[in-house]
Each structure stands twice: as C-alpha cells, then as structure tokens.
Design an enzyme around this catalytic site. Structure first.
Site, short mmCIF file in Angstrom:
data_model
loop_
_atom_site.label_atom_id
_atom_site.label_comp_id
_atom_site.label_asym_id
_atom_site.label_seq_id
_atom_site.Cartn_x
_atom_site.Cartn_y
_atom_site.Cartn_z
N HIS A 49 -6.89 -4.36 -1.24
CA HIS A 49 -6.18 -5.64 -1.26
C HIS A 49 -6.50 -6.42 -2.52
O HIS A 49 -6.33 -7.64 -2.56
CB HIS A 49 -6.51 -6.48 -0.03
CG HIS A 49 -6.13 -5.84 1.26
ND1 HIS A 49 -6.98 -5.03 1.97
CD2 HIS A 49 -4.96 -5.87 1.96
CE1 HIS A 49 -6.37 -4.59 3.06
NE2 HIS A 49 -5.15 -5.09 3.07
N HIS B 68 0.82 -1.22 0.00
CA HIS B 68 0.00 0.00 0.00
C HIS B 68 0.86 1.27 0.00
O HIS B 68 0.34 2.36 0.22
CB HIS B 68 -0.90 0.03 1.23
CG HIS B 68 -1.78 -1.17 1.37
ND1 HIS B 68 -2.59 -1.61 0.35
CD2 HIS B 68 -1.99 -2.02 2.41
CE1 HIS B 68 -3.26 -2.68 0.75
NE2 HIS B 68 -2.90 -2.96 1.99
#
Length: 329
Positions: free
Chosen positions: A217, A56
């Site tokens: 995700h 991320h």
C-alpha cells in the site's frame, strides 16, 4: 451519448468494467456490480472468495477462474471492500458447499471480511484463511502482525485447486492455515506510489536511496539505505525470508519474483536468476518459479521475492491446471 470523464473517484469502476469486458469468457459482474465472479460456477464446490483494495492488479480479480477464485470483491484504491460486497459474493457463489474467505492481513480487510462472515451466519457455512507472509515484521499502521503480500497468490492458487478437486470447507481451512509457517515474502522499492486522487507519492526517496521491507500500500519499509546493485538487493530480500523459514529436506521450493507495477520484465527475470543463485548457495533449488507482475502497488518501482516450502500434496495443487486472466497452465 456523452460519456462522463474518468476521475480518481470513478477509476476503479471504469477499470473493472474494462477488465470484465476483456475477459467475458471467464468472468462476469455479480449483483449490482458489487463484485466480479466466475462466469460459470461449479455446483457443489466450495466457493473461494477473496478481495481487497484496488491498485494491486491483477490481484484479486485476475485470479478468478477454473482452479483458483470463484469471486473477488474490490474496494477503492488501497481500501477494503465493504461487508455488503463480500456478503453479496457469498450469496451468489455458494452452491451448497459453503464459502472460504482468503483475506490479506490488513486491519480493514480482516474487519470487513469478519463482519461479512458474521452477517452470513445462518445462510452460509464460512471459514476464513488469513494470509500473513511478509517477512518484514516491523511496525505497520495497517496491520497487526505479518502483512499479507505476494504470498497471497500461492494461497489462492493452492486452495483454489483443492476446492476444484472437491476438498471440503474444513479441509481447505486446514490446508490454508498449514501454509502459513512455510511462506514468506520481502519487498524493496526504488520509488514510492503515486496515488491517483492526490498525485503525490506515498514516500519520497533520494536518487541514491531504496526502501527495504515495503508493503503493498506504499507503506515505508523497515529501513532506508543506499541504492545497491541488483545482486546485493536480491541478497537483502532473500536473507530474512530464509531466516524465517524452517529447514525441510523434503520440501518443494516455490519461488515467485513479483513486480510492484513499475519494474520491467527484463529486471524481474534478472532478479530471478540472481535469487536462484542465492538459494543455490543454501542448497535450495526451486521446483517451480513464477516471474512477472502479479501483486502490484499501483506504479511503485520495486519488486518482491516470495519463497514457499510446499509439501508434495501442496506442490501438486500448485501445478494443477488453472485458467484465469492472469494465470493459465
């Protein structure tokens, strides 16, 4: 000396080593390399700690520094950091005022940060703020309730600034919880995520398809539809965000256009211009905007829009000085 080849298993460690070396004026590794922290801690300030799975970036390590985080714990790709990593970060960064944990609402993150807080009982005063800003509220295999996505940047910045100004642990907890109902995000993907350990995409889209309501995700979204033009895409993102936010005449709107890792700046800036037009139709004029790549999903082609309706005090904290690898003003 022969260096070992980098693999999917060593990717995160190698990436963190490169990050720390590139920003050694701001950050350093903590004990045994379990986490990354500010190079210089401020005695008597609440330690603001966050973290999550790798993939991320620049979240969360990129937001360590003056005016934001004191430490961040990184797990394997899309995998929560372990409780012992989080506890080690608390042990090293608590300078006497306690620790505030900022946690994205995913089951693994919530469970491991809760375990770390329990392990810290008697050693640290700990409070937790859960980030749950995703306007896509459909079923998810990773979370109960709203997921924590790009709105995490807003929470970490505002709470980090407040901690820098001396707000105590209870005040930070109340400030973070108060943001929840006035912060929403929505994402779209034109291509899934290529996972480094398998080299496969998390979901496959046809050449004329897009996924609305994706998580960070690589989770599929709320629905799949034909690929639309930029203006229609922006409207599809803005509408659920606006529908879930209260009408506050005195609010200071903050707009964030965030790339998921595979979207170039020219497209993000275009989306920003289109989003301002859509918000303007509702009488909303952003008081500040942030456009760029801040909360990614590896190489996903797509973006998210975040809108926060800030109080005057929260807006002042957003505007307060910050010096991190990913944000500086």
């Amino acid at each position: 000396m022969t260096r070992r080849p980098s693999t999917a298993q060593t990717l995160v460690a190698d990436s963190l080593a490169g990050f720390v070396a590139a920003h050694e004026d701001l950050v350093a590794f903590g004990l045994e390399g379990k986490f990354v922290r500010r190079r210089r801690l401020t005695p008597g300030k609440v330690a603001v700690i966050s973290g999550g799975g790798a993939g991320h970036e620049p979240l969360h390590c990129g937001f360590i520094g003056a005016g934001m985080l004191d430490a961040a714990c990184t797990g394997h790709v899309f995998t929560s950091p372990t409780p012992d990593q989080i506890l080690a970060a608390m042990d090293e960064t608590d300078t006497g005022a306690g620790c505030l944990l900022v946690v994205k609402n995913y089951d693994g993150d919530v469970m491991n940060f809760e375990m770390a807080a329990e392990m810290a009982a008697g050693r640290h005063h700990v409070e937790t703020v859960i980030v749950e800003d995703d306007a896509a509220t459909g079923p998810s295999v990773r979370s109960r309730g709203r997921r924590g996505v790009a709105g995490t940047v807003v929470v970490e910045k505002i709470l980090g600034a407040a901690a820098e100004q001396g707000t105590d642990l209870a005040g930070l907890k109340a400030l973070g919880d108060g943001l929840s109902g006035r912060l929403r995000s929505m994402g779209v993907a034109l291509r899934g995520v290529s996972l480094p350990d398998t080299a496969r995409d998390t979901f496959a889209l046809g050449p004329d398809e897009m996924e609305i309501g994706v998580g960070i995700h690589g989770e599929p979204g709320l629905y799949r539809t034909r690929r639309a033009g930029a203006e229609e895409i922006v409207r599809l993102l803005c509408e659920p965000v606006l529908a879930q936010l209260p009408h506050l005449a005195e609010a200071h709107p903050l707009l964030i256009v965030n790339g998921f890792g595979g979207t170039p700046p020219i497209e993000l800036n275009r989306a920003h211009a289109l989003a301002r037009a859509v918000l303007g139709e509702r009488g909303l004029v952003p008081a500040r905007a942030l456009v760029g790549t801040f909360v990614t999903s590896l190489d996903m082609a797509g973006l998210s829009l975040t809108l926060a309706l800030l109080t005057p005090a929260e807006f002042a904290l957003w505007c307060a000085p910050v010096r991190t690898a990913a944000l500086v003003w």
